[in-house]
Design a protein around this motif. Structure first.
Motif, PDB file in Angstrom:
ATOM      1  N   CYS A  25     -46.422  -9.971  -2.457  1.00 24.75           N
ATOM      2  CA  CYS A  25     -47.144 -11.052  -3.120  1.00 24.75           C
ATOM      3  C   CYS A  25     -46.327 -12.335  -3.042  1.00 24.75           C
ATOM      4  N   CYS A  27     -45.379 -15.790  -5.271  1.00 26.93           N
ATOM      5  CA  CYS A  27     -45.411 -16.284  -6.638  1.00 26.93           C
ATOM      6  C   CYS A  27     -44.895 -17.723  -6.700  1.00 26.93           C
ATOM      7  N   VAL A  34     -50.001 -16.577  -8.609  1.00 26.11           N
ATOM      8  CA  VAL A  34     -49.564 -15.408  -7.848  1.00 26.11           C
ATOM      9  C   VAL A  34     -50.665 -15.071  -6.847  1.00 26.11           C
ATOM     10  N   ILE A  48     -46.519  -8.294 -12.309  1.00 27.37           N
ATOM     11  CA  ILE A  48     -47.008  -9.665 -12.169  1.00 27.37           C
ATOM     12  C   ILE A  48     -46.411 -10.506 -13.297  1.00 27.37           C
ATOM     13  N   THR A  52     -48.259 -16.231 -15.180  1.00 29.17           N
ATOM     14  CA  THR A  52     -49.373 -16.376 -14.240  1.00 29.17           C
ATOM     15  C   THR A  52     -50.651 -16.832 -14.942  1.00 29.17           C
ATOM     16  N   LEU A  55     -54.489 -15.921 -10.596  1.00 31.88           N
ATOM     17  CA  LEU A  55     -54.132 -14.673  -9.922  1.00 31.88           C
ATOM     18  C   LEU A  55     -55.147 -14.387  -8.816  1.00 31.88           C
TER      19      LEU A  55
END
Length: 367
Positions: A25, A27, A34, A48, A52, A55
């Motif tokens: 992922c 970020c 993210v 996560i 965030t 998303l």
């Protein structure tokens, strides 16, 4: 030495930030975002970051989502799960997303939607995108149940386009009292029934373009009037301009201020009327009124003529009977006498056959 220490601390902080990002992922703490895009993920990744807000988990191979998928993500406001082949949404899947305002489930294969799938705290959700998301027609009923059980009282926008919908269950939107925009374009809706849009008191726009509407009967017209003054889009439907469409054509002329594409609506069938403006369609164009009057007059004339003929034939028949009354009477008497003789013969023979003594006497007499 001081500068070196600062660099070490900065690197350590950056390392911590980087370490908090799930594998495969991307970020960005600065953007509170993210992204896990086209990473062949089989489930929602763990770890996560709590910061965030946006998303994006799209283009993966996730088959189901449930309550455990989004734990600890209180700050997420925009969640995109499009194009993931999601087939099942379990109950309370989004309960932990306390700040969720926009949910995108488009381009999935939703076959099972649990009744409490869209229950969320604080009724925070404002936009729900289910375009190209429903796998089959049975999932429409699942969706209807989930919308009735949902906590979507503050939902403003619902996108159900490109789902091949043939029908909409009655009162499917009745619990979406704050809905302002409903997109039903690019489906296969053939009719609008009573209570289809029940409860949509604040609706501002309804998009019904590119469906299979050939006409809208009076029941459907009343339903569209029930969501006044919502703006309507009705373009790219295969309207059949034949006798019976006059009420719809008159309604279109009366409701032009509500229909954004009223001037673009044209007839698709029959061929002689193709591309004729729906606003111009009426009894004079189709000639239905004149044809109906002529047909009724012809039918009435036929009935009168048939009655006269039958009456004349009946009079002739009665006249013939009157002229031949003596002959007919004689024939009736002859038939009566003949029947009586035959009956007497059968009766005599029956008495002979039933009496043994008489039968023997009759036999000796014959000898």
């Amino acid at each position: 030495m001081l500068d070196l220490a600062k660099h070490v601390v900065l690197c350590a902080l950056l390392g911590c930030v980087y370490a908090s990002c799930p594998p495969r992922c991307e970020c960005s703490e600065a953007a509170h975002t993210v992204k896990c895009v086209s990473r062949d993920l089989r489930s929602i990744p763990t770890g996560i970051p709590g910061y965030t807000r946006n998303l994006f988990i799209t283009g993966n191979q996730i088959s189901r989502i449930g309550p455990e998928s989004f734990k600890g993500l209180d700050n997420v406001t925009n969640l995109s799960l499009s194009n993931n082949r999601i087939s099942e949404v379990e109950s309370h899947t989004f309960t932990g997303l306390r700040s969720l305002r926009s949910l995108d489930l488009s381009n999935n294969q939703l076959a099972v939607i649990h009744p409490e799938a869209f229950i969320a705290q604080n009724q925070s959700l404002r936009e729900l995108n289910l375009s190209r998301a429903l796998y089959n027609h049975s999932s429409v009923m699942d969706l209807a149940n989930s919308l009735r059980w949902s906590s979507l009282g503050n939902l403003r926008s619902l996108d159900l386009s490109h789902n091949s919908l043939i029908f909409l269950p009655s009162r499917i939107f009745s619990h979406l009292s704050s809905l302002q925009r409903l997109q039903l374009s690019n489906n296969s809706l053939v009719a609008i029934h009573n209570s289809t849009f029940s409860g949509l008191e604040r609706l501002q726009e309804l998009d019904l373009t590119l469906n299979a509407l050939k006409t809208v009967p009076e029941e459907g017209l009343r339903e569209l009037d029930s969501i006044y003054p919502a703006t309507l889009l009705l373009g790219e439907n295969p309207f059949m301009c034949k006798c019976g469409i006059e009420p719809f054509a008159l309604w279109l002329n009366r409701s032009q201020e509500r229909i954004s594409d009223a001037e673009d609506l044209v007839c698709a069938f029959p061929a002689s009327m193709r591309n004729t403006s729906m606003l111009a369609v009426g009894t004079l164009t189709l000639g239905c009124h004149q044809r109906n009057v002529g047909a009724d007059l012809a039918l009435q004339t036929s009935y009168v003529f048939l009655g006269i003929v039958l009456g004349f034939v009946g009079l002739i028949f009665l006249f013939v009977l009157y002229l031949n009354r003596k002959g007919i009477k004689k024939r009736i008497y002859d038939m009566r006498d003949a029947c009586r003789e035959v009956w007497d013969g059968y009766h005599y023979r029956f008495e002979i056959d039933s009496g043994p003594r008489l039968s023997q006497v009759s036999t000796n007499a014959d000898m």
